[in-house]
Design a protein around this motif. Structure first.
Motif, PDB file in Angstrom:
ATOM      1  N   LEU A  24      -0.700  12.133 -13.961  1.00  0.00           N
ATOM      2  CA  LEU A  24      -0.015  11.052 -13.252  1.00  0.00           C
ATOM      3  C   LEU A  24      -0.099  11.183 -11.733  1.00  0.00           C
ATOM      4  CD1 LEU A  24       3.283  10.799 -15.350  1.00  0.00           C
ATOM      5  CD2 LEU A  24       1.440   9.111 -15.241  1.00  0.00           C
ATOM      6  N   TYR A  25      -0.041  12.389 -11.240  1.00  0.00           N
ATOM      7  CA  TYR A  25       0.112  12.638  -9.806  1.00  0.00           C
ATOM      8  C   TYR A  25      -0.936  11.949  -8.905  1.00  0.00           C
ATOM      9  CZ  TYR A  25       1.134  15.081  -5.466  1.00  0.00           C
ATOM     10  OH  TYR A  25       1.448  15.363  -4.162  1.00  0.00           O
ATOM     11  N   PRO A  26      -2.225  12.040  -9.213  1.00  0.00           N
ATOM     12  CA  PRO A  26      -3.196  11.439  -8.283  1.00  0.00           C
ATOM     13  C   PRO A  26      -3.062   9.918  -8.119  1.00  0.00           C
ATOM     14  CG  PRO A  26      -4.279  12.960  -9.783  1.00  0.00           C
ATOM     15  CD  PRO A  26      -2.872  12.781 -10.280  1.00  0.00           C
ATOM     16  N   ASN A  27      -2.525   9.239  -9.122  1.00  0.00           N
ATOM     17  CA  ASN A  27      -2.408   7.779  -9.053  1.00  0.00           C
ATOM     18  C   ASN A  27      -1.053   7.296  -8.566  1.00  0.00           C
ATOM     19  OD1 ASN A  27      -5.045   7.439 -10.107  1.00  0.00           O
ATOM     20  ND2 ASN A  27      -4.242   7.918 -12.130  1.00  0.00           N
ATOM     21  N   ALA A  28      -0.086   8.174  -8.485  1.00  0.00           N
ATOM     22  CA  ALA A  28       1.273   7.789  -8.115  1.00  0.00           C
ATOM     23  C   ALA A  28       1.407   7.167  -6.721  1.00  0.00           C
ATOM     24  CB  ALA A  28       2.215   8.980  -8.262  1.00  0.00           C
ATOM     25  N   PRO A  29       0.657   7.621  -5.720  1.00  0.00           N
ATOM     26  CA  PRO A  29       0.831   7.011  -4.393  1.00  0.00           C
ATOM     27  C   PRO A  29       0.386   5.545  -4.320  1.00  0.00           C
ATOM     28  CG  PRO A  29      -0.354   9.090  -4.214  1.00  0.00           C
ATOM     29  CD  PRO A  29      -0.244   8.765  -5.664  1.00  0.00           C
ATOM     30  N   GLU A  32       3.365   1.728  -7.926  1.00  0.00           N
ATOM     31  CA  GLU A  32       4.811   1.905  -8.016  1.00  0.00           C
ATOM     32  C   GLU A  32       5.230   2.282  -9.436  1.00  0.00           C
ATOM     33  OE1 GLU A  32       8.986  -0.241  -6.690  1.00  0.00           O
ATOM     34  OE2 GLU A  32       7.150  -1.427  -6.687  1.00  0.00           O
ATOM     35  N   SER A  33       4.595   1.683 -10.432  1.00  0.00           N
ATOM     36  CA  SER A  33       4.971   1.999 -11.821  1.00  0.00           C
ATOM     37  C   SER A  33       4.612   3.446 -12.174  1.00  0.00           C
ATOM     38  CB  SER A  33       4.323   1.025 -12.804  1.00  0.00           C
ATOM     39  OG  SER A  33       2.923   1.125 -12.761  1.00  0.00           O
ATOM     40  N   THR A  34       3.460   3.926 -11.719  1.00  0.00           N
ATOM     41  CA  THR A  34       3.081   5.325 -11.972  1.00  0.00           C
ATOM     42  C   THR A  34       3.999   6.262 -11.205  1.00  0.00           C
ATOM     43  OG1 THR A  34       0.785   4.643 -12.276  1.00  0.00           O
ATOM     44  CG2 THR A  34       1.175   6.993 -11.932  1.00  0.00           C
ATOM     45  N   SER A  35       4.348   5.891  -9.990  1.00  0.00           N
ATOM     46  CA  SER A  35       5.269   6.692  -9.188  1.00  0.00           C
ATOM     47  C   SER A  35       6.621   6.812  -9.888  1.00  0.00           C
ATOM     48  CB  SER A  35       5.434   6.052  -7.807  1.00  0.00           C
ATOM     49  OG  SER A  35       6.332   6.783  -7.016  1.00  0.00           O
ATOM     50  N   LEU A  36       7.115   5.710 -10.425  1.00  0.00           N
ATOM     51  CA  LEU A  36       8.381   5.726 -11.150  1.00  0.00           C
ATOM     52  C   LEU A  36       8.286   6.537 -12.438  1.00  0.00           C
ATOM     53  CD1 LEU A  36       9.521   2.032 -10.651  1.00  0.00           C
ATOM     54  CD2 LEU A  36      10.594   4.080  -9.694  1.00  0.00           C
ATOM     55  N   LEU A  38       6.255   9.077 -12.969  1.00  0.00           N
ATOM     56  CA  LEU A  38       6.212  10.480 -12.558  1.00  0.00           C
ATOM     57  C   LEU A  38       7.617  10.982 -12.236  1.00  0.00           C
ATOM     58  CD1 LEU A  38       4.522  12.999 -11.779  1.00  0.00           C
ATOM     59  CD2 LEU A  38       4.342  12.024  -9.481  1.00  0.00           C
ATOM     60  N   TYR A  39       8.339  10.226 -11.446  1.00  0.00           N
ATOM     61  CA  TYR A  39       9.708  10.625 -11.092  1.00  0.00           C
ATOM     62  C   TYR A  39      10.581  10.737 -12.335  1.00  0.00           C
ATOM     63  CZ  TYR A  39      14.384  10.860  -9.329  1.00  0.00           C
ATOM     64  OH  TYR A  39      15.671  11.273  -9.112  1.00  0.00           O
ATOM     65  N   SER A  40      10.450   9.796 -13.239  1.00  0.00           N
ATOM     66  CA  SER A  40      11.236   9.796 -14.474  1.00  0.00           C
ATOM     67  C   SER A  40      10.991  11.067 -15.297  1.00  0.00           C
ATOM     68  CB  SER A  40      10.903   8.554 -15.296  1.00  0.00           C
ATOM     69  OG  SER A  40      11.550   8.599 -16.532  1.00  0.00           O
ATOM     70  N   LYS A  41       9.737  11.460 -15.409  1.00  0.00           N
ATOM     71  CA  LYS A  41       9.403  12.671 -16.171  1.00  0.00           C
ATOM     72  C   LYS A  41       9.974  13.931 -15.512  1.00  0.00           C
ATOM     73  CE  LYS A  41       5.272  11.119 -18.568  1.00  0.00           C
ATOM     74  NZ  LYS A  41       5.836  11.197 -19.908  1.00  0.00           N
ATOM     75  N   LEU A  42      10.188  13.867 -14.197  1.00  0.00           N
ATOM     76  CA  LEU A  42      10.668  15.029 -13.458  1.00  0.00           C
ATOM     77  C   LEU A  42      12.164  14.966 -13.132  1.00  0.00           C
ATOM     78  CD1 LEU A  42       7.622  15.182 -11.047  1.00  0.00           C
ATOM     79  CD2 LEU A  42       8.174  16.878 -12.816  1.00  0.00           C
ATOM     80  N   SER A  43      12.843  13.954 -13.611  1.00  0.00           N
ATOM     81  CA  SER A  43      14.239  13.736 -13.223  1.00  0.00           C
ATOM     82  C   SER A  43      15.172  14.886 -13.593  1.00  0.00           C
ATOM     83  CB  SER A  43      14.759  12.419 -13.798  1.00  0.00           C
ATOM     84  OG  SER A  43      14.729  12.463 -15.214  1.00  0.00           O
ATOM     85  N   LYS A  57       8.357  17.230  -8.201  1.00  0.00           N
ATOM     86  CA  LYS A  57       9.510  16.327  -8.092  1.00  0.00           C
ATOM     87  C   LYS A  57       9.704  15.915  -6.633  1.00  0.00           C
ATOM     88  CE  LYS A  57      14.348  15.598  -9.172  1.00  0.00           C
ATOM     89  NZ  LYS A  57      15.538  16.091  -9.876  1.00  0.00           N
ATOM     90  N   GLY A  58       9.631  16.888  -5.733  1.00  0.00           N
ATOM     91  CA  GLY A  58       9.748  16.572  -4.309  1.00  0.00           C
ATOM     92  C   GLY A  58       8.682  15.583  -3.863  1.00  0.00           C
ATOM     93  N   ALA A  59       7.470  15.799  -4.326  1.00  0.00           N
ATOM     94  CA  ALA A  59       6.377  14.888  -3.974  1.00  0.00           C
ATOM     95  C   ALA A  59       6.618  13.498  -4.555  1.00  0.00           C
ATOM     96  CB  ALA A  59       5.051  15.452  -4.479  1.00  0.00           C
ATOM     97  N   SER A  60       7.139  13.440  -5.773  1.00  0.00           N
ATOM     98  CA  SER A  60       7.388  12.133  -6.387  1.00  0.00           C
ATOM     99  C   SER A  60       8.470  11.367  -5.624  1.00  0.00           C
ATOM    100  CB  SER A  60       7.763  12.275  -7.870  1.00  0.00           C
ATOM    101  OG  SER A  60       9.070  12.754  -8.040  1.00  0.00           O
TER     102      SER A  60
END
Length: 160
Positions: A24-29, A32-36, A38-43, A57-60
């Protein structure tokens, strides 16, 4: 009894697999949906968790600032994300993946955020310790380095 409790406790924790996060990480920036996602998985990750996941998590959180509408929210998210990344680096300064995460954020964050001072240090660190990494992490590092602006063409050619 303690063993059974430990197994049950670990089973119910929502700890993502690092391979999921790396996908997920390379596409998150850029999404917005991938970013969300990623954040959700790391919540559920906190400072007591695996430090690589803390850095992700910090990066997300920092990447999520890009999608915030209000400047106040952008600043708050950037600060929160950077704080987690720096905590992870301080906790495990020799962790190559955490250094990659910090470098990726520093490369892409707006200059006004004043978070770019470790780019040379981290890029050098990644090159020095690249060969010592397990194959899966080595491929992930290589993929990052080849697209990164922090490495020269000569440095990119040294990767095997």
């Amino acid at each position: 009894m303690k063993l059974i409790f430990s197994i049950l406790f670990i089973t119910f924790l929502n700890i993502p697999e690092i391979s999921e996060i790396r996908k997920l990480y390379p596409n998150a920036p850029n999404s917005e949906s991938t970013s969300l996602e990623l954040y959700s998985k790391l919540s559920d990750i906190n400072n007591g968790s695996n430090k690589t996941l803390v850095a992700y998590k910090g990066a997300s959180i920092a990447m999520g600032a890009k999608f915030s509408k209000k400047i106040k929210d952008k600043i708050r998210k950037l600060k929160e994300g950077i704080q987690l990344i720096e905590y992870a680096v301080a906790s495990e300064p020799k962790n190559v993946e955490i250094r990659l995460i910090r470098l990726s954020i520093q490369e892409n964050i707006p200059k006004i955020a004043n978070y770019y001072k470790n780019k040379n240090e981290d890029s050098s660190f990644l090159l020095v310790y690249y060969k010592e990494q397990p194959i899966s992490l080595k491929e992930y590092l290589k993929s990052f380095i080849l697209q990164s602006k922090s490495f020269t063409e000569q440095e990119k050619l040294t990767l095997k």
